[in-house]
Design a protein around this motif. Structure first.
Motif, PDB file in Angstrom:
ATOM      1  N   LEU A 172      12.844   9.162   8.512  1.00  0.00           N
ATOM      2  CA  LEU A 172      13.407  10.267   8.154  1.00  0.00           C
ATOM      3  C   LEU A 172      13.245  10.556   6.627  1.00  0.00           C
ATOM      4  N   LEU A 173      12.739  11.567   6.153  1.00  0.00           N
ATOM      5  CA  LEU A 173      12.591  11.929   4.724  1.00  0.00           C
ATOM      6  C   LEU A 173      13.680  12.860   4.398  1.00  0.00           C
ATOM      7  N   ARG A 174      14.560  12.682   3.560  1.00  0.00           N
ATOM      8  CA  ARG A 174      15.419  13.400   2.867  1.00  0.00           C
ATOM      9  C   ARG A 174      15.223  13.996   1.317  1.00  0.00           C
ATOM     10  N   ALA A 175      15.393  15.296   1.213  1.00  0.00           N
ATOM     11  CA  ALA A 175      15.138  15.769  -0.235  1.00  0.00           C
ATOM     12  C   ALA A 175      16.705  16.363  -0.458  1.00  0.00           C
TER      13      ALA A 175
ATOM     14  N   THR B 295      15.317  17.838   5.014  1.00  0.00           N
ATOM     15  CA  THR B 295      14.531  16.970   5.730  1.00  0.00           C
ATOM     16  C   THR B 295      13.381  16.962   6.429  1.00  0.00           C
ATOM     17  N   ALA B 296      12.384  16.159   6.562  1.00  0.00           N
ATOM     18  CA  ALA B 296      11.167  16.065   7.309  1.00  0.00           C
ATOM     19  C   ALA B 296      11.296  14.798   8.117  1.00  0.00           C
ATOM     20  N   ARG B 297      10.843  14.908   9.387  1.00  0.00           N
ATOM     21  CA  ARG B 297      10.589  13.707  10.116  1.00  0.00           C
ATOM     22  C   ARG B 297       9.175  13.012   9.979  1.00  0.00           C
ATOM     23  N   ILE B 298       8.872  11.731  10.020  1.00  0.00           N
ATOM     24  CA  ILE B 298       7.542  11.240   9.779  1.00  0.00           C
ATOM     25  C   ILE B 298       7.417  10.356  11.091  1.00  0.00           C
ATOM     26  N   ARG B 299       6.276  10.490  11.632  1.00  0.00           N
ATOM     27  CA  ARG B 299       5.786   9.833  12.701  1.00  0.00           C
ATOM     28  C   ARG B 299       4.445   8.903  11.979  1.00  0.00           C
TER      29      ARG B 299
ATOM     30  N   SER C 101       0.780  -1.238  -0.012  1.00  0.00           N
ATOM     31  CA  SER C 101       0.132   0.149  -0.113  1.00  0.00           C
ATOM     32  C   SER C 101       0.735   0.991   0.111  1.00  0.00           C
ATOM     33  N   ARG C 102       0.460   2.388  -0.611  1.00  0.00           N
ATOM     34  CA  ARG C 102       0.975   3.546  -0.645  1.00  0.00           C
ATOM     35  C   ARG C 102       0.263   4.818  -0.208  1.00  0.00           C
ATOM     36  N   PHE C 103       1.267   5.452   0.301  1.00  0.00           N
ATOM     37  CA  PHE C 103       0.706   7.007   0.994  1.00  0.00           C
ATOM     38  C   PHE C 103       1.382   8.027   0.272  1.00  0.00           C
ATOM     39  N   PRO C 104       0.775   8.981  -0.126  1.00  0.00           N
ATOM     40  CA  PRO C 104       1.541  10.271  -0.454  1.00  0.00           C
ATOM     41  C   PRO C 104       1.862  11.147   0.599  1.00  0.00           C
ATOM     42  N   LEU C 105       3.299  11.587   0.244  1.00  0.00           N
ATOM     43  CA  LEU C 105       3.979  12.305   1.130  1.00  0.00           C
ATOM     44  C   LEU C 105       4.189  13.683   0.870  1.00  0.00           C
TER      45      LEU C 105
ATOM     46  N   GLU D  94      15.349  10.152  -0.422  1.00  0.00           N
ATOM     47  CA  GLU D  94      15.572   9.163   0.459  1.00  0.00           C
ATOM     48  C   GLU D  94      14.973   8.970   1.540  1.00  0.00           C
ATOM     49  N   LEU D  95      14.655   7.585   2.007  1.00  0.00           N
ATOM     50  CA  LEU D  95      14.048   7.573   3.223  1.00  0.00           C
ATOM     51  C   LEU D  95      14.642   6.562   4.012  1.00  0.00           C
ATOM     52  N   SER D  96      14.812   6.808   5.522  1.00  0.00           N
ATOM     53  CA  SER D  96      15.624   5.961   6.392  1.00  0.00           C
ATOM     54  C   SER D  96      14.732   5.853   7.571  1.00  0.00           C
ATOM     55  N   GLY D  97      14.990   4.530   8.416  1.00  0.00           N
ATOM     56  CA  GLY D  97      14.540   4.576   9.954  1.00  0.00           C
ATOM     57  C   GLY D  97      13.570   3.446  10.420  1.00  0.00           C
ATOM     58  N   ASP D  98      13.187   2.574   9.147  1.00  0.00           N
ATOM     59  CA  ASP D  98      12.294   1.371   9.546  1.00  0.00           C
ATOM     60  C   ASP D  98      12.386   0.350   8.400  1.00  0.00           C
ATOM     61  N   GLU D  99      12.240  -0.891   8.587  1.00  0.00           N
ATOM     62  CA  GLU D  99      12.385  -1.908   7.701  1.00  0.00           C
ATOM     63  C   GLU D  99      10.817  -2.169   7.348  1.00  0.00           C
ATOM     64  N   HIS D 100       9.884  -1.673   7.951  1.00  0.00           N
ATOM     65  CA  HIS D 100       8.577  -1.875   7.556  1.00  0.00           C
ATOM     66  C   HIS D 100       7.960  -0.625   6.334  1.00  0.00           C
ATOM     67  N   PHE D 101       9.006   0.309   6.128  1.00  0.00           N
ATOM     68  CA  PHE D 101       8.583   0.970   4.806  1.00  0.00           C
ATOM     69  C   PHE D 101       9.492   1.314   4.154  1.00  0.00           C
ATOM     70  N   SER D 102       9.136   1.570   2.611  1.00  0.00           N
ATOM     71  CA  SER D 102      10.361   2.147   1.781  1.00  0.00           C
ATOM     72  C   SER D 102       9.672   3.219   1.010  1.00  0.00           C
ATOM     73  N   LEU D 103      10.168   3.827   0.106  1.00  0.00           N
ATOM     74  CA  LEU D 103      10.110   4.895  -0.733  1.00  0.00           C
ATOM     75  C   LEU D 103      10.008   4.683  -2.145  1.00  0.00           C
ATOM     76  N   ALA D 104       8.788   5.130  -2.759  1.00  0.00           N
ATOM     77  CA  ALA D 104       8.698   5.222  -4.135  1.00  0.00           C
ATOM     78  C   ALA D 104       8.582   6.759  -4.364  1.00  0.00           C
ATOM     79  N   VAL D 105       8.917   7.098  -5.760  1.00  0.00           N
ATOM     80  CA  VAL D 105       8.895   8.405  -6.310  1.00  0.00           C
ATOM     81  C   VAL D 105       7.915   8.309  -7.628  1.00  0.00           C
TER      82      VAL D 105
END
Length: 404
Positions: free
Chosen positions: A211-214, A225-229, A150-154, A171-182
């Motif tokens: 953590l999302l990095r542009a 950067t922006a932090r995602i909770r 499932s995908r969720f727009p950021l 780039e996305l970092s921080g947790d194995e439950h999530f990945s990033l698509a562009v």
């Protein structure tokens, strides 16, 4: 003829064409230069005297001067060198926020000869801005029943620079439950999406920190950067659905402040908190966020400040409807602004002879006039036609048909 000879012949022809093009432009009074933005006041732009074949005494004796469009004079003529220089520091992002190629225009007027030369100066970009997020703390609410994939727009980052100096990657970092698509948007923009890579278990972990990095493509690159909770919620099996995928509305630029321009509507078949829909703007420019307000409860979009067709004739908003369980739908809202005749034509005399002989022949140039109307369409064209010019406002020297 050998290959080397053919290449040499092509180079000679290319050089000849370049020389002919430069001569053609000079003959028609059009000069083109380029200068990086943010250069100090007095920085060199081009050798106008050399390019036009003017001698330095001619510049002083014939009343040569630079006239720019608008109130701000961005360029000046250095009397001792004949160079075109910057009259102040130029910020490309401030002048050409929505334009890929930033070009400023001015005129060099030789009053003694009643000649006008058009000058175009391209303002090139430097990497003076880093990508930034409108909010550096983001929150996502995802049901534990959501399936992997499932995908969720950021939220997207914004970088006012252009070309390679603008936003290039996420780039996305921080947790194995999530990945990033562009994903690539309709206009070529990059839209980051959070992808669920592994099933969630609220009892195992109720929150996930990412953590999302542009990054841009400058050298060196700049980043933001922006932090995602991510909050994990209980099951919610129905998402909100908008009544239509795209809303389009046309409003006149004199619509009163506080007016409701359009109301978006989404419904959710669930009950309780999972069926309660709230609306938010997920993609909106800084300018549009100051002009429009979205009511999170009703979906009504109201006007916060007066519209001006000359400053913006169309706005696109991306509205999201999200229920209490974290499911959502998105819709596009396009607000088109129609022009009103709220600007009067402005006529200015760029140069005029102080006296003229009574036996001067018909067709003698006596003055250089300029007419400009910020409105568009028939109202601007009528004003321009009454002066015998186009509504763009730029024209060559005006000659009279009769000398009185």
């Amino acid at each position: 003829m050998c290959a080397a000879g053919r290449r040499w012949g092509r180079r000679q022809r290319a050089l000849l064409w370049a020389v002919l093009l430069a001569a053609w432009e000079a003959a028609w009074g059009q000069l083109r230069y380029s200068v990086p933005e943010e250069m100090p006041k007095g920085s060199f732009v081009g050798d106008v005297a050399k390019d036009l074949g003017l001698q330095l005494p001619e510049i002083r004796d014939r009343g040569v001067r630079i006239v720019s469009e608008g109130r701000t004079q961005y360029f000046a003529l250095h009397g001792k060198t004949g160079h075109l220089v910057t009259a102040e520091r130029i910020d490309r992002e401030q002048l050409c926020r929505l334009v890929e190629k930033c070009v400023l225009r001015c005129e060099l007027i030789v009053e003694g000869e009643m000649q006008v030369y058009g000058i175009e100066v391209e303002i090139t970009d430097i990497n003076d801005n880093a990508p930034s997020f409108k909010e550096i703390e983001l929150e996502e609410r995802i049901s534990e029943m959501t399936g992997p994939g499932s995908r969720f727009p950021l939220a997207e980052a914004h970088d006012p620079d252009s070309g390679r100096n603008s936003l290039q990657s996420y780039e996305l970092s921080g947790d194995e439950h999530f990945s990033l698509a562009v994903q690539a948007g309709p206009g070529g923009d990059q839209r980051p999406e959070l992808v669920l890579a592994k099933a969630l278990d609220r009892e195992e972990a109720a929150f996930h920190e990412l953590l999302l990095r542009a990054s841009d493509g400058g050298d060196p690159a700049r980043t933001g950067t922006a932090r995602i909770r991510v909050t994990v919620l209980d099951a919610n099996d129905n998402a909100p659905v908008f009544s239509q995928a795209e809303y389009t509305v046309r409003v006149p630029e004199d619509v009163p402040v506080g007016s409701v321009l359009v109301t978006v509507t989404a419904t959710d078949a669930d009950e309780g908190a999972n069926g309660h829909v709230k609306y938010s703007l997920k993609k909106v420019s800084d300018m549009a966020s100051n002009i429009f307000h979205l009511d999170s409860g009703s979906g009504a979009i109201t006007l916060l400040q007066s519209l001006d067709f000359e400053e913006g004739d169309s706005y696109e908003l991306e509205v999201q409807a999200r229920d209490g369980g974290g499911l959502f739908d998105t819709a596009k809202v396009t607000i088109s602004v129609t022009d009103k005749n709220d600007n009067a034509p402005v006529i200015s005399v760029r140069s005029a002879l102080s006296e003229i002989s009574e036996d001067a022949p018909s067709g003698t140039t006596v003055a250089l006039l300029h007419v400009h109307d910020q409105d568009s369409g028939p109202t601007a064209r009528c004003a321009a036609r009454s002066m015998g010019t186009s509504h763009s406002g730029w024209r060559s020297p005006i000659k009279t048909t009769t000398v009185w």
